[in-house]
Design an enzyme around this catalytic site. Sequence first.
Site, PDB file in Angstrom:
ATOM      1  N   LYS A   1      77.375  47.175  27.562  1.00 38.52           N
ATOM      2  CA  LYS A   1      78.226  48.016  26.479  1.00 38.52           C
ATOM      3  C   LYS A   1      78.614  47.228  25.555  1.00 38.52           C
ATOM      4  CE  LYS A   1      77.676  50.356  29.180  1.00 38.52           C
ATOM      5  NZ  LYS A   1      76.736  50.708  30.386  1.00 38.52           N
TER       6      LYS A   1
ATOM      7  N   GLY B   1      64.508  52.358  38.758  1.00 38.56           N
ATOM      8  CA  GLY B   1      65.211  52.346  39.881  1.00 38.56           C
ATOM      9  C   GLY B   1      65.616  50.743  40.329  1.00 38.56           C
TER      10      GLY B   1
ATOM     11  N   HIS C   1      98.598  65.799  20.518  1.00 41.17           N
ATOM     12  CA  HIS C   1      97.930  66.529  19.434  1.00 41.17           C
ATOM     13  C   HIS C   1      97.714  65.546  18.170  1.00 41.17           C
ATOM     14  CE1 HIS C   1      96.121  69.182  16.418  1.00 41.17           C
ATOM     15  NE2 HIS C   1      96.968  69.160  15.683  1.00 41.17           N
TER      16      HIS C   1
HETATM   17  C1  LIG Z   1      71.558  47.594  32.586  1.00 36.28           C
HETATM   18  C2  LIG Z   1      72.495  48.227  33.781  1.00 36.28           C
HETATM   19  C3  LIG Z   1      73.623  48.762  33.144  1.00 36.28           C
HETATM   20  C4  LIG Z   1      74.681  49.413  34.193  1.00 36.28           C
HETATM   21  N1  LIG Z   1      75.696  49.901  33.558  1.00 36.28           N
HETATM   22  C5  LIG Z   1      76.814  50.170  34.419  1.00 36.28           C
HETATM   23  C6  LIG Z   1      77.812  50.983  33.898  1.00 36.28           C
HETATM   24  O1  LIG Z   1      78.188  51.115  33.076  1.00 36.28           O
HETATM   25  N2  LIG Z   1      78.884  51.302  35.076  1.00 36.28           N
HETATM   26  C7  LIG Z   1      78.689  51.264  36.342  1.00 36.28           C
HETATM   27  O2  LIG Z   1      79.737  51.596  36.906  1.00 36.28           O
HETATM   28  N3  LIG Z   1      77.406  50.698  36.720  1.00 36.28           N
HETATM   29  C8  LIG Z   1      76.434  50.133  35.809  1.00 36.28           C
HETATM   30  N4  LIG Z   1      75.511  49.559  36.291  1.00 36.28           N
HETATM   31  C9  LIG Z   1      75.172  49.236  38.032  1.00 36.28           C
HETATM   32  C10 LIG Z   1      76.182  48.211  38.489  1.00 36.28           C
HETATM   33  O3  LIG Z   1      75.870  47.076  37.830  1.00 36.28           O
HETATM   34  C11 LIG Z   1      75.798  47.842  39.789  1.00 36.28           C
HETATM   35  O4  LIG Z   1      76.128  49.189  40.552  1.00 36.28           O
HETATM   36  C12 LIG Z   1      76.908  46.984  40.541  1.00 36.28           C
HETATM   37  O5  LIG Z   1      76.783  45.561  39.752  1.00 36.28           O
HETATM   38  C13 LIG Z   1      76.791  46.863  42.070  1.00 36.28           C
HETATM   39  O6  LIG Z   1      77.641  45.889  42.335  1.00 36.28           O
HETATM   40  P1  LIG Z   1      77.355  44.936  43.431  1.00 36.28           P
HETATM   41  O7  LIG Z   1      78.687  44.052  43.813  1.00 36.28           O
HETATM   42  O8  LIG Z   1      76.971  45.962  44.637  1.00 36.28           O
HETATM   43  O9  LIG Z   1      76.211  44.087  43.299  1.00 36.28           O
HETATM   44  P2  LIG Z   1      75.897  43.138  42.056  1.00 36.28           P
HETATM   45  O10 LIG Z   1      76.655  43.516  40.910  1.00 36.28           O
HETATM   46  O11 LIG Z   1      74.396  43.270  41.910  1.00 36.28           O
HETATM   47  O12 LIG Z   1      76.155  41.525  42.667  1.00 36.28           O
HETATM   48  C14 LIG Z   1      75.585  41.033  43.967  1.00 36.28           C
HETATM   49  C15 LIG Z   1      75.746  39.592  43.562  1.00 36.28           C
HETATM   50  O13 LIG Z   1      75.215  39.139  44.739  1.00 36.28           O
HETATM   51  C16 LIG Z   1      74.365  37.801  44.855  1.00 36.28           C
HETATM   52  N5  LIG Z   1      73.403  37.598  45.664  1.00 36.28           N
HETATM   53  C17 LIG Z   1      72.536  38.341  46.273  1.00 36.28           C
HETATM   54  N6  LIG Z   1      72.107  37.880  47.410  1.00 36.28           N
HETATM   55  C18 LIG Z   1      72.706  36.770  47.689  1.00 36.28           C
HETATM   56  C19 LIG Z   1      72.581  35.992  48.668  1.00 36.28           C
HETATM   57  N7  LIG Z   1      71.799  35.866  49.659  1.00 36.28           N
HETATM   58  N8  LIG Z   1      73.445  34.789  48.451  1.00 36.28           N
HETATM   59  C20 LIG Z   1      74.428  34.522  47.479  1.00 36.28           C
HETATM   60  N9  LIG Z   1      74.394  35.612  46.735  1.00 36.28           N
HETATM   61  C21 LIG Z   1      73.757  36.547  46.761  1.00 36.28           C
HETATM   62  C22 LIG Z   1      73.727  38.357  43.304  1.00 36.28           C
HETATM   63  O14 LIG Z   1      73.273  36.910  42.651  1.00 36.28           O
HETATM   64  C23 LIG Z   1      74.948  39.110  42.615  1.00 36.28           C
HETATM   65  O15 LIG Z   1      75.750  38.044  41.925  1.00 36.28           O
HETATM   66  C24 LIG Z   1      74.340  48.853  35.549  1.00 36.28           C
HETATM   67  C25 LIG Z   1      73.253  48.389  36.041  1.00 36.28           C
HETATM   68  C26 LIG Z   1      72.352  47.841  35.020  1.00 36.28           C
HETATM   69  C27 LIG Z   1      71.214  47.258  35.554  1.00 36.28           C
END
Ligand SMILES: Cc1cc2nc3c(=O)[nH]c(=O)nc-3n(C[C@H](O)[C@H](O)[C@H](O)COP(=O)(O)OP(=O)(O)OC[C@H]3O[C@@H](n4cnc5c(N)ncnc54)[C@H](O)[C@@H]3O)c2cc1C
Length: 483
Positions: A58, A289, A462
């Site tokens: 963003k 994906g 509006h």
């Molecule tokens: C380019 C891009 C743009 C996006 N834009 C949007 C958007 O505008 N709006 C939206 O809603 N979604 C967006 N998304 C999707 C969004 O980023 C994800 O859905 C979201 O980050 C998922 O959150 P999460 O907490 O599940 O995982 P993540 O954000 O992936 O966080 C997981 C964390 O766990 C850590 N981790 C993994 N394994 C281990 C381990 N074994 N030990 C310790 N730490 C670990 C990782 O390092 C990471 O910090 C976007 C994604 C991308 C790639």
Amino acid sequence: MSKQFDVIVIGAGPGGYIAAIRAAQLGKNVACVDEWKNSQGGPALGGTCTNTGCIPSKALLQSSEHFDHASHHFAEHGIEVKGVSMDAAKMVARKDAVVKQNNDGILYLFKKNKVSFFHGRASFVKAVEGAASTGSGPGYEIKVAGAAEETLMGQQVIVATGSSARALPGAPFDESQVLSNEGALAMTAVPKKLGLIGSGVIGLEMGSVWRRLGSEVTILEGLPTFLGVVDAQIAKEAHKAFVKQGLKIELGVTVGDVKVGKKGVSVAWTNAKGEAQKLDMDKLIVSIGRVPNTAGLNAEAVGLQLDERGAIVVDSDCKTNLPGVWAVGDVVRGPMLAHKAEEEGVAVAERIAGQHGHVNFNTIPWVIYTNPEIAWVGRTEQQLKADGVAYKAGTFPFLANGRARALGDTTGMVKMLADATTDEILGVHIVGPMASELIAECVVAMEFRASSEDIARICHAHPTLSESTKEAALAVDKRTLNF
Ligand SMILES: Cc1cc2nc3c(=O)[nH]c(=O)nc-3n(C[C@H](O)[C@H](O)[C@H](O)COP(=O)(O)OP(=O)(O)OC[C@H]3O[C@@H](n4cnc5c(N)ncnc54)[C@H](O)[C@@H]3O)c2cc1C
């Protein structure tokens, strides 16, 4: 001696850090472990969303939109700007500063809420009876491999390890020429020719950034339909706008060999008619994906069940097959969206605390932050047809909205779908200015099971873009006032 916690959260992305804060608010002794490193090797909390996803994309979309406005649209406002120039490295540095503010903000929130943070990779060691200080049920021993090794014991574990970009077979990411989202958000010079594989949300957002900054962008998409998950009428309108902006979008293609040379990348592909093609480019972004992050968890040690994609298997309450182990966000089923991860994190923390947290998967909004923006909630017209639901549709074009005309941004429309009998809103689909903000009203309406008549009778300020939502609601009953 291991450290004891009521709840250990693995991952500090939006799913994990929000779960940790909510559990701490509810009186739990919480640890959160995350392995993400910043450029100095220190912690960078916030996961994909903060570091290489939502926030940095963003930031760059905003910068590139400013550039586009200054280059092409200021003149129509009578503003003459001579010699507009752009420094991509500075744009990326600003983006990095925005990311850091968010990283630091989460660390501050952890301190404020007394969440203990551990920097390193967490993995399961074993299940232990009565592991946490306050619990008598089974608990889990978790190893943290960081600068120092730590052993933690948690009565409950929430896995929120997120996802990583899926690579194209035979073309691993080098983040120099073949880029995942990480490399795509870190380019400090504008590539002359940019190729993208995948025209999903990430592909379109990244393609838009670099197109606005001057790249010649070609997107190769395997599916025959453009944005098949989006309402077809909205997707058609968006496609027209993107093509007008100069994005070349090829649908129904089959990607063949990818050759990475010293100066660029060459992709062999077959078009929808079956004709062999070749595309040469400076950089290739692959956005086909994402893969759930479960490889480093040592899930086998405790028997945590994964599906064939490597995602953690959960029920609708985010419970895994193990007592006291939960999983949320991108690492489980459902849309890979930050706010979906957050809602699941809150619901799990509340269930752990004996409350009844719940996620309504029918009202999760989707947004694509291109120009025009695309946002929707609920079912599309094609889904309603497939489900055999009798519905009424109302649309209102931004062309007929006074605020949109004043903004000089009249592309697109609001489309509302309501049940033919009860008038309950079943879906709202927007393509146009600030769709990302406009959709919030529609989510609230659907959450409260409002009818289109409810929205039609609510006073909207509006001149605002939100009047288009009201007008689309009026259009459901064929009584639009301004069109
Ligand atoms: C380019 C891009 C743009 C996006 N834009 C949007 C958007 O505008 N709006 C939206 O809603 N979604 C967006 N998304 C999707 C969004 O980023 C994800 O859905 C979201 O980050 C998922 O959150 P999460 O907490 O599940 O995982 P993540 O954000 O992936 O966080 C997981 C964390 O766990 C850590 N981790 C993994 N394994 C281990 C381990 N074994 N030990 C310790 N730490 C670990 C990782 O390092 C990471 O910090 C976007 C994604 C991308 C790639």
